[in-house]
Design an enzyme around this catalytic site. Structure first.
Site, PDB file in Angstrom:
ATOM      1  N   GLU A 116      41.710  98.041  -2.475  1.00 34.62           N
ATOM      2  CA  GLU A 116      40.471  98.022  -3.158  1.00 34.62           C
ATOM      3  C   GLU A 116      39.333  98.446  -1.960  1.00 34.62           C
ATOM      4  OE1 GLU A 116      41.070  94.939  -6.572  1.00 34.62           O
ATOM      5  OE2 GLU A 116      40.804  94.086  -4.637  1.00 34.62           O
ATOM      6  N   ASP A 140      42.259  88.003 -10.559  1.00 33.80           N
ATOM      7  CA  ASP A 140      41.341  88.802  -9.956  1.00 33.80           C
ATOM      8  C   ASP A 140      41.373  90.319  -9.973  1.00 33.80           C
ATOM      9  OD1 ASP A 140      43.277  88.883  -8.094  1.00 33.80           O
ATOM     10  OD2 ASP A 140      42.106  88.219  -6.403  1.00 33.80           O
TER      11      ASP A 140
HETATM   12  P1  NAD Z   1      49.423  83.274  -1.509  1.00 36.38           P
HETATM   13  O1  NAD Z   1      50.541  84.359  -1.970  1.00 36.38           O
HETATM   14  O2  NAD Z   1      49.431  83.129  -0.018  1.00 36.38           O
HETATM   15  O3  NAD Z   1      49.722  81.956  -2.339  1.00 36.38           O
HETATM   16  C1  NAD Z   1      49.999  81.925  -3.620  1.00 36.38           C
HETATM   17  C2  NAD Z   1      50.562  80.508  -4.032  1.00 36.38           C
HETATM   18  O4  NAD Z   1      50.476  80.504  -5.193  1.00 36.38           O
HETATM   19  C3  NAD Z   1      52.008  80.641  -3.406  1.00 36.38           C
HETATM   20  O5  NAD Z   1      52.067  79.550  -2.617  1.00 36.38           O
HETATM   21  C4  NAD Z   1      52.615  80.505  -4.873  1.00 36.38           C
HETATM   22  O6  NAD Z   1      53.980  79.835  -4.593  1.00 36.38           O
HETATM   23  C5  NAD Z   1      51.791  79.850  -5.859  1.00 36.38           C
HETATM   24  N1  NAD Z   1      51.913  80.000  -7.093  1.00 36.38           N
HETATM   25  C6  NAD Z   1      52.259  80.993  -7.782  1.00 36.38           C
HETATM   26  N2  NAD Z   1      52.613  80.726  -9.205  1.00 36.38           N
HETATM   27  C7  NAD Z   1      52.043  79.347  -9.230  1.00 36.38           C
HETATM   28  C8  NAD Z   1      52.156  78.509 -10.428  1.00 36.38           C
HETATM   29  N3  NAD Z   1      52.358  78.953 -11.666  1.00 36.38           N
HETATM   30  N4  NAD Z   1      51.710  77.253 -10.165  1.00 36.38           N
HETATM   31  C9  NAD Z   1      51.474  76.826  -8.802  1.00 36.38           C
HETATM   32  N5  NAD Z   1      51.513  77.569  -7.988  1.00 36.38           N
HETATM   33  C10 NAD Z   1      51.921  78.880  -8.011  1.00 36.38           C
HETATM   34  O7  NAD Z   1      47.930  83.895  -2.146  1.00 36.38           O
HETATM   35  P2  NAD Z   1      46.600  83.715  -1.386  1.00 36.38           P
HETATM   36  O8  NAD Z   1      46.199  84.523  -0.190  1.00 36.38           O
HETATM   37  O9  NAD Z   1      46.556  82.085  -1.326  1.00 36.38           O
HETATM   38  O10 NAD Z   1      45.695  83.993  -2.760  1.00 36.38           O
HETATM   39  C11 NAD Z   1      45.860  83.323  -3.870  1.00 36.38           C
HETATM   40  C12 NAD Z   1      45.029  84.409  -4.965  1.00 36.38           C
HETATM   41  O11 NAD Z   1      43.869  84.224  -4.639  1.00 36.38           O
HETATM   42  C13 NAD Z   1      45.828  85.716  -5.163  1.00 36.38           C
HETATM   43  O12 NAD Z   1      45.921  85.938  -6.526  1.00 36.38           O
HETATM   44  C14 NAD Z   1      44.669  86.457  -4.304  1.00 36.38           C
HETATM   45  O13 NAD Z   1      44.425  87.681  -5.103  1.00 36.38           O
HETATM   46  C15 NAD Z   1      43.315  85.497  -4.971  1.00 36.38           C
HETATM   47  N6  NAD Z   1      42.191  85.886  -4.129  1.00 36.38           N
HETATM   48  C16 NAD Z   1      41.001  85.804  -4.815  1.00 36.38           C
HETATM   49  C17 NAD Z   1      39.760  86.020  -4.098  1.00 36.38           C
HETATM   50  C18 NAD Z   1      38.524  85.849  -4.817  1.00 36.38           C
HETATM   51  O14 NAD Z   1      37.472  86.202  -4.190  1.00 36.38           O
HETATM   52  N7  NAD Z   1      38.330  85.638  -6.053  1.00 36.38           N
HETATM   53  C19 NAD Z   1      39.788  85.917  -2.535  1.00 36.38           C
HETATM   54  C20 NAD Z   1      41.119  86.180  -1.864  1.00 36.38           C
HETATM   55  C21 NAD Z   1      42.320  85.987  -2.675  1.00 36.38           C
END
Ligand code: NAD
Length: 352
Positions: A67, A238
């Site tokens: 993006e 997101d």
């Molecule tokens: P990451 O991959 O490092 O961590 C995600 C975690 O979620 C993993 O440890 C995984 O085991 C866990 N997980 C998956 N399914 C699960 C469930 N059903 N129950 C409990 N835990 C579960 O990712 P990250 O960098 O920490 O990002 C997390 C999310 O936040 C992503 O989807 C990313 O796109 C989103 N994000 C959003 C913003 C925003 O501004 N809103 C900014 C950054 C990241």
């Protein structure tokens, strides 16, 4: 880094590398930096109407999304490049990586280039905490943190620094992620509780953060798990087809968003009718809309991340690196003696 044959003529662009960003965090301190970022984001939300706003430009693939997130306040232009690839983690790569740029609107020249993988984690956490400051129930001091990946410690520390969080209750489907987060948060002053299911993590929590990564509509929270009066900080939904909450929860909540045209495509509210009422956070912050109005109300921040938050974070970094050694000068801009003689500048260069 700079290999400049015409030093006296060059306009150099400050570049903050990943290493420099880490050093800047240590120099400022992570909690003061999260507080500073939250203040910068709040300032920009309060002058929201000044900004150019557009939903981000997304290029989707089967594996993830890439993006571009542009905005401008009329004086400074900024954009971020960011990806989201949930499968990356299994391959030893980050789910989210990013870099960003600020430029002078007056002449279009870049004035800052920065890594934004770490900065995105900081700004996302600072935004969550800023929003919780307006919406979470008074005295909230316990948060359930569901999803203990890359963002989770930043989210927890921002809630501590900005909102006075005392306890974080961690849960992840992967116990190793929970252990990692608990280890990283040891010694920060937060009481950390490792939980074995989402329901356990939510016991006694007034703030519930969902921050999981899955390239599908998941149900991290079901309706019966969410009691009255809580604030939900939903980070992980997101992207189109990527949500975390059961639709029933959305119908019981007052929903607060960054920029509705983007959130309706990407956020939890993609599950709702396109005219379902939501409140814009900038209006709450500038006093033209109400935030939390009752103890029993469920407030939901349907976070997707908006370009203005990245702009705020970049301008905060630009101000913080002045008079420090935490950047390189990049030879990014051609600067011939005669602006029309770009070819002459190439001819003059000494072949290596
Ligand atoms: P990451 O991959 O490092 O961590 C995600 C975690 O979620 C993993 O440890 C995984 O085991 C866990 N997980 C998956 N399914 C699960 C469930 N059903 N129950 C409990 N835990 C579960 O990712 P990250 O960098 O920490 O990002 C997390 C999310 O936040 C992503 O989807 C990313 O796109 C989103 N994000 C959003 C913003 C925003 O501004 N809103 C900014 C950054 C990241």
């Amino acid at each position: 880094m700079t290999n400049n044959p015409f030093p006296s003529h060059k306009a150099l662009v400050p570049f903050v590398s990943v290493d420099h960003m880490m050093q800047l965090i240590h120099h400022i301190g992570i909690e003061p930096m999260l507080i500073g970022l939250a203040a910068a984001i709040e300032q920009d939300f309060k002058r929201w109407e000044l900004f150019d706003k557009t939903p981000r430009v997304a290029s989707h693939s089967a594996e993830g999304v890439i993006e571009l997130m542009p905005t401008s306040d009329g004086e400074v232009y900024g954009f971020k490049y960011v990806n989201g690839h949930p499968k990356n983690m299994k391959e030893g790569l980050q789910t989210v990586t990013a870099f960003g740029l600020l430029a002078d609107v007056g002449n279009g020249y870049p004035v800052l280039l920065s890594e934004m993988t770490i900065l995105t984690a900081l700004r996302t956490a600072a935004t969550s905490a800023l929003v919780a400051k307006y919406l979470a129930p008074k005295g909230a001091d316990t948060m359930a943190m569901i999803g203990n990946g890359a963002q989770s410690e930043f989210q927890s520390l921002a809630m501590k620094a900005v909102c006075g969080l005392k306890t974080v209750r961690l849960y992840d489907i992967d116990r190793a992620a929970t252990r990692k987060a608990a280890k990283n948060l040891a010694g920060t002053g937060l009481t950390v509780v490792e939980c074995t299911c989402a329901e356990e993590a939510m016991e006694g929590a007034q703030i519930i953060t969902t921050c999981t990564a899955d390239k599908q509509c998941a149900t991290i929270l079901t309706d019966n798990m969410v009691g009255p009066g809580v604030h939900i900080n939903a980070i992980g939904g997101d992207c189109p087809g990527k949500t975390e909450l059961a639709a029933d929860i959305l119908h019981r909540s007052d929903i607060f968003v960054e920029f509705p045209p983007q959130t309706r495509i990407e956020g939890e509210i993609q599950q709702l009718a396109p005219d379902h009422a939501v409140t814009e956070l900038w209006q709450v912050m500038s006093g033209t809309a109400k935030g939390r109005t009752s103890d029993a109300q469920i407030t939901l921040f349907d976070s997707v991340g908006f370009a203005i938050e990245d702009f705020s974070a970049l301008r905060y970094v630009r101000d913080q690196i002045k008079d420090t050694q935490f950047y390189h000068d990049l030879d990014l801009l051609a600067d011939p003696d005669d602006p029309r003689d770009l070819f002459g500048m190439v001819k003059r260069a000494t072949p290596q």
